[in-house]
Motif scaffolding. Structure first.
Motif, PDB file in Angstrom:
ATOM      1  N   ALA A 117       0.822  -1.206   0.000  1.00  0.00           N
ATOM      2  CA  ALA A 117       0.000   0.000   0.000  1.00  0.00           C
ATOM      3  C   ALA A 117       0.859   1.260   0.000  1.00  0.00           C
ATOM      4  O   ALA A 117       0.611   2.175  -0.776  1.00  0.00           O
ATOM      5  CB  ALA A 117      -0.934  -0.009   1.210  1.00  0.00           C
ATOM      6  N   VAL A 118       1.889   1.295   0.846  1.00  0.00           N
ATOM      7  CA  VAL A 118       2.650   2.554   0.960  1.00  0.00           C
ATOM      8  C   VAL A 118       3.668   2.731  -0.152  1.00  0.00           C
ATOM      9  O   VAL A 118       4.226   3.818  -0.301  1.00  0.00           O
ATOM     10  CB  VAL A 118       3.360   2.696   2.320  1.00  0.00           C
ATOM     11  N   THR A 119       3.958   1.695  -0.943  1.00  0.00           N
ATOM     12  CA  THR A 119       4.932   1.888  -2.015  1.00  0.00           C
ATOM     13  C   THR A 119       4.279   1.996  -3.381  1.00  0.00           C
ATOM     14  O   THR A 119       4.814   2.647  -4.267  1.00  0.00           O
ATOM     15  CB  THR A 119       5.949   0.740  -2.075  1.00  0.00           C
ATOM     16  N   ARG A 120       3.138   1.336  -3.587  1.00  0.00           N
ATOM     17  CA  ARG A 120       2.592   1.276  -4.939  1.00  0.00           C
ATOM     18  C   ARG A 120       1.360   2.141  -5.130  1.00  0.00           C
ATOM     19  O   ARG A 120       0.782   2.156  -6.210  1.00  0.00           O
ATOM     20  CB  ARG A 120       2.340  -0.167  -5.331  1.00  0.00           C
ATOM     21  N   PHE A 121       0.969   2.829  -4.113  1.00  0.00           N
ATOM     22  CA  PHE A 121      -0.127   3.779  -4.255  1.00  0.00           C
ATOM     23  C   PHE A 121       0.336   5.145  -3.777  1.00  0.00           C
ATOM     24  O   PHE A 121       1.176   5.235  -2.886  1.00  0.00           O
ATOM     25  CB  PHE A 121      -1.337   3.371  -3.401  1.00  0.00           C
ATOM     26  N   ARG A 122      -0.240   6.171  -4.400  1.00  0.00           N
ATOM     27  CA  ARG A 122      -0.041   7.503  -3.845  1.00  0.00           C
ATOM     28  C   ARG A 122      -1.377   7.936  -3.274  1.00  0.00           C
ATOM     29  O   ARG A 122      -2.365   7.948  -3.969  1.00  0.00           O
ATOM     30  CB  ARG A 122       0.403   8.503  -4.923  1.00  0.00           C
ATOM     31  N   PHE A 123      -1.408   8.221  -2.003  1.00  0.00           N
ATOM     32  CA  PHE A 123      -2.673   8.646  -1.405  1.00  0.00           C
ATOM     33  C   PHE A 123      -2.366   9.597  -0.274  1.00  0.00           C
ATOM     34  O   PHE A 123      -1.222   9.714   0.181  1.00  0.00           O
ATOM     35  CB  PHE A 123      -3.463   7.428  -0.903  1.00  0.00           C
ATOM     36  N   ARG A 124      -3.393  10.291   0.165  1.00  0.00           N
ATOM     37  CA  ARG A 124      -3.196  11.254   1.259  1.00  0.00           C
ATOM     38  C   ARG A 124      -2.701  10.524   2.499  1.00  0.00           C
ATOM     39  O   ARG A 124      -3.061   9.384   2.755  1.00  0.00           O
ATOM     40  CB  ARG A 124      -4.525  11.953   1.576  1.00  0.00           C
ATOM     41  N   PHE A 125      -1.875  11.157   3.252  1.00  0.00           N
ATOM     42  CA  PHE A 125      -1.352  10.625   4.519  1.00  0.00           C
ATOM     43  C   PHE A 125      -0.346   9.491   4.330  1.00  0.00           C
ATOM     44  O   PHE A 125       0.037   8.833   5.280  1.00  0.00           O
ATOM     45  CB  PHE A 125      -2.482  10.127   5.446  1.00  0.00           C
ATOM     46  N   THR A 142       2.881   9.647   3.436  1.00  0.00           N
ATOM     47  CA  THR A 142       4.131   9.984   4.110  1.00  0.00           C
ATOM     48  C   THR A 142       3.947  10.010   5.624  1.00  0.00           C
ATOM     49  O   THR A 142       4.804   9.530   6.368  1.00  0.00           O
ATOM     50  CB  THR A 142       4.639  11.357   3.620  1.00  0.00           C
ATOM     51  N   LEU A 178       1.934   8.215   7.336  1.00  0.00           N
ATOM     52  CA  LEU A 178       1.908   6.831   7.800  1.00  0.00           C
ATOM     53  C   LEU A 178       3.320   6.258   7.905  1.00  0.00           C
ATOM     54  O   LEU A 178       3.671   5.614   8.886  1.00  0.00           O
ATOM     55  CB  LEU A 178       1.096   5.976   6.834  1.00  0.00           C
ATOM     56  N   LEU A 179       4.123   6.533   6.866  1.00  0.00           N
ATOM     57  CA  LEU A 179       5.493   6.023   6.869  1.00  0.00           C
ATOM     58  C   LEU A 179       6.255   6.525   8.082  1.00  0.00           C
ATOM     59  O   LEU A 179       6.972   5.781   8.754  1.00  0.00           O
ATOM     60  CB  LEU A 179       6.211   6.451   5.594  1.00  0.00           C
TER      61      LEU A 179
END
Lengths: 281, 309
Positions: A99-107, A109, A111-112
């Motif tokens: 989710a955090v590498t292959r999508f761009r979505f709000r929040f 960064t 979350l990371l």
């Protein structure tokens, strides 16, 4: 890499190799001494002049360890706890890392950063609230009280590490899969998951160790039903600060270390290549 | 959070998985967020809450209601000279562990690139063995090696029955040795993998351009290794600040009269040995804040370097 090596002059390389071997011996020495002492008869362990070998190997210490009530049970419990933690956190971390590498979505960064920050939580201090949480959930004295927190503690690091692996899978592959009519779920489990598997193995090493090592939760959450306890507690039976049974402690330590060693040897290649993959973007 | 500026990573070409994204990433994240929320975030909140109450054995067993103390636990803590002494010891000890681990790990990673297969495999296997050793067993083994009566170290060094765990500094030193022993392999393996991942063409090109060995290291390798070095540094800081098992086992719960306490063990002892759960939680909160500060400084550095998250 070859270039770096060619440049080294011969005598220097020899010196480097000799020191590498000496350092390897020094690093391995504590483990060697542990195994040696586990096989020594009591008289030799307590002799004034310790020898780097044994004259009469004996299984007495191991007999004491396995003769101790429910040692096998503790061993099995440790395997169940660590195995569950590894499997469950691998799947959850894989999904989250995707989710955090292959999508761009709000929040994204945010979350990371939260995953990084989550790693800083001092687990020992959380023993207090977790104790109350487990008590209220009726989980005290169950393996669940050891499994659940360890899944949570291994996740942030696992997600953080897995990022690099998921990122390394070319996006063209994804496009091709969709052109061939694969669904997103199919791509995720049949293409991405096998490709990221080496990375999962590398991160699993960390979750395995943290769960296998744990003695604080076992000590704090398994209070009345000792049949639900794990190996570190069995080890402490032999280790009494005033008069430790060193033979027993070393034999129990050996038994406790071997599964992790086997696991490491099995994943060794993937671990080394994996760590390189995890940190290069 | 604004995205980092510049760099190829910033190009937002349409990505395959992004067709009809919507809730999909959140679906993937859901299990992780549920677990982390329930077993990490909520307990942290509870920790903060407990730190504001008088919470001892009576309250735990339900005999007395918890009494709100506000900042009382913190006031007690900050006026206690032992706390400041433990805090100082924690920072110095963790710092020494981080520096030693990094120096040893990096030096051996470079050594690994200079030797042929056999010594390399030997060192690698030995390091993996140390790494694989569970903290509890590693601690008992090191304790045994340095045991005044039966340990080989004192015999070889001719120290008689000198006790390493009796003195404050020698006990800390013993724990430091063990911590470095079991944590340098992570640094060594990671940095070595990083060096190997540098494409040899890049190095060859630099050499053809007449760059010296030092120059290659400084201008080519170091920048390429920087992300790896930051990762291993921050992980070492996070781990070494939280060392628990090694200290607990080797110094038997914090050393004679608590001379070898670090914050982690101190919090645990206050909570579970003295049943001062409120005070123990306050120490946990202080520790969390310190680690948080370190992590945020690290993140700022990353951003200034233009790393992509």
């Amino acid at each position: 890499m070859n270039l770096l090596r060619v440049r080294v002059q011969r005598p220097w390389r020899l010196a480097a190799e000799v020191s590498a071997l000496l350092i390897a011996a020094a690093v391995a020495f504590p483990l060697y001494w542990m195994v040696l002492s586990a096989f020594e008869p009591a008289g030799e362990i307590e002799s004034d002049r310790p020898r780097p070998w044994t004259l009469s190997p004996s299984l007495d210490a191991f007999r004491r360890v396995f003769g101790q009530q429910e040692f096998g049970r503790y061993f099995a419990n440790s395997l169940i706890v660590s195995g569950t933690v590894v499997a469950v956190s691998a799947v959850i971390a894989f999904l989250a890392a995707t989710a955090v590498t292959r999508f761009r979505f709000r929040f994204r960064t945010t979350l990371l950063i939260m995953f990084l920050v989550a790693q800083t939580v001092p687990v020992e201090a959380l023993t207090i609230p977790l104790f109350f949480l487990m008590r209220d959930a009726g989980q005290l004295n169950t393996l669940g009280s050891l499994i659940l927190p360890h899944i949570a503690f291994s996740l942030p690091f696992a997600i953080w590490m897995l990022r690099g692996f998921v990122k390394a899978v070319p996006e063209a592959l994804e496009e091709a899969a969709y052109l061939d009519g694969a669904s997103r779920g199919r791509f995720l489990w049949q293409i991405l998951f096998p490709l990221v598997f080496p990375g999962l193995v590398a991160t699993s090493v960390f979750s395995f160790i943290s769960a296998w090592n744990d003695f604080l939760f076992a000590k704090s959450f398994i209070i009345s039903d000792t049949s639900q306890s794990t190996l570190p507690m069995a080890l402490l039976v032999f280790y009494k600060p005033d008069e430790p049974d060193w033979g027993g402690v070393m034999a129990a330590s050996t038994v406790m270390t071997i599964p992790v060693l086997v696991f490491f040897v099995l994943v060794q290649r993937r671990l080394v290549s994996g760590l390189g993959g995890a940190v290069k973007d | 959070m604004p995205r980092p500026r510049g760099g190829a990573a910033d190009v937002t070409a349409p990505r395959p998985l992004e067709r009809g994204v919507g809730w999909t990433p959140w679906l993937y994240l859901a299990p992780a967020l549920v677990v982390l929320g329930g077993l990490l975030v909520y307990p942290v909140y509870q920790l903060g809450l407990i730190s504001l109450f008088r919470y001892t054995q009576a309250q735990v067993s339900g005999g007395e209601p918890a009494a709100f103390r506000g900042a009382g636990n913190y006031a007690d803590l900050f006026s206690d000279s032992q706390f400041w002494q433990v805090l100082l010891a924690t920072v110095v000890f963790a710092g020494a562990c981080v520096v030693s681990t990094l120096v040893v790990g990096c030096a051996l990673a470079v050594l690994l690139t200079r030797v042929r297969a056999v010594p390399r495999l030997a060192l690698m296997l030995a390091a993996l063995g140390a790494w694989a050793t569970p903290a509890v067993t590693g601690s008992t083994v090191w304790l045994f090696l340095f045991d005044p009566d039966f340990g080989p170290v004192n015999r070889v060094l001719g120290l008689g029955d000198h006790s390493w765990t009796y003195g404050r500094y020698s006990a800390f030193f013993l724990v430091l040795l063990e911590v470095v022993w079991c944590s340098f392999p992570f640094v060594m393996v990671t940095v070595y993998a990083g060096i190997r991942a540098v494409p040899s063409e890049v190095l060859e090109a630099a050499a053809l351009d007449g760059a010296s060995q030092w120059r290659i290291w400084r201008s080519v390798l170091a920048p390429m290794l920087r992300p790896i070095l930051t990762v291993v540094t921050i992980q070492s800081v996070i781990w070494d600040f939280k060392v628990f098992t090694q200290i607990y086992v080797i110094t038997n719960g914090g050393g004679i009269a608590g001379q070898n306490l670090v914050l982690n063990v101190y919090a645990y002892q206050q909570a579970f040995a003295s049943s001062q759960y409120g005070l123990g939680s306050a120490i946990g909160v202080v520790m969390l804040l310190i680690l948080l500060a370190v992590t945020l400084v690290y993140l700022r550095l990353l951003r200034r370097q233009g790393e992509e998250l």
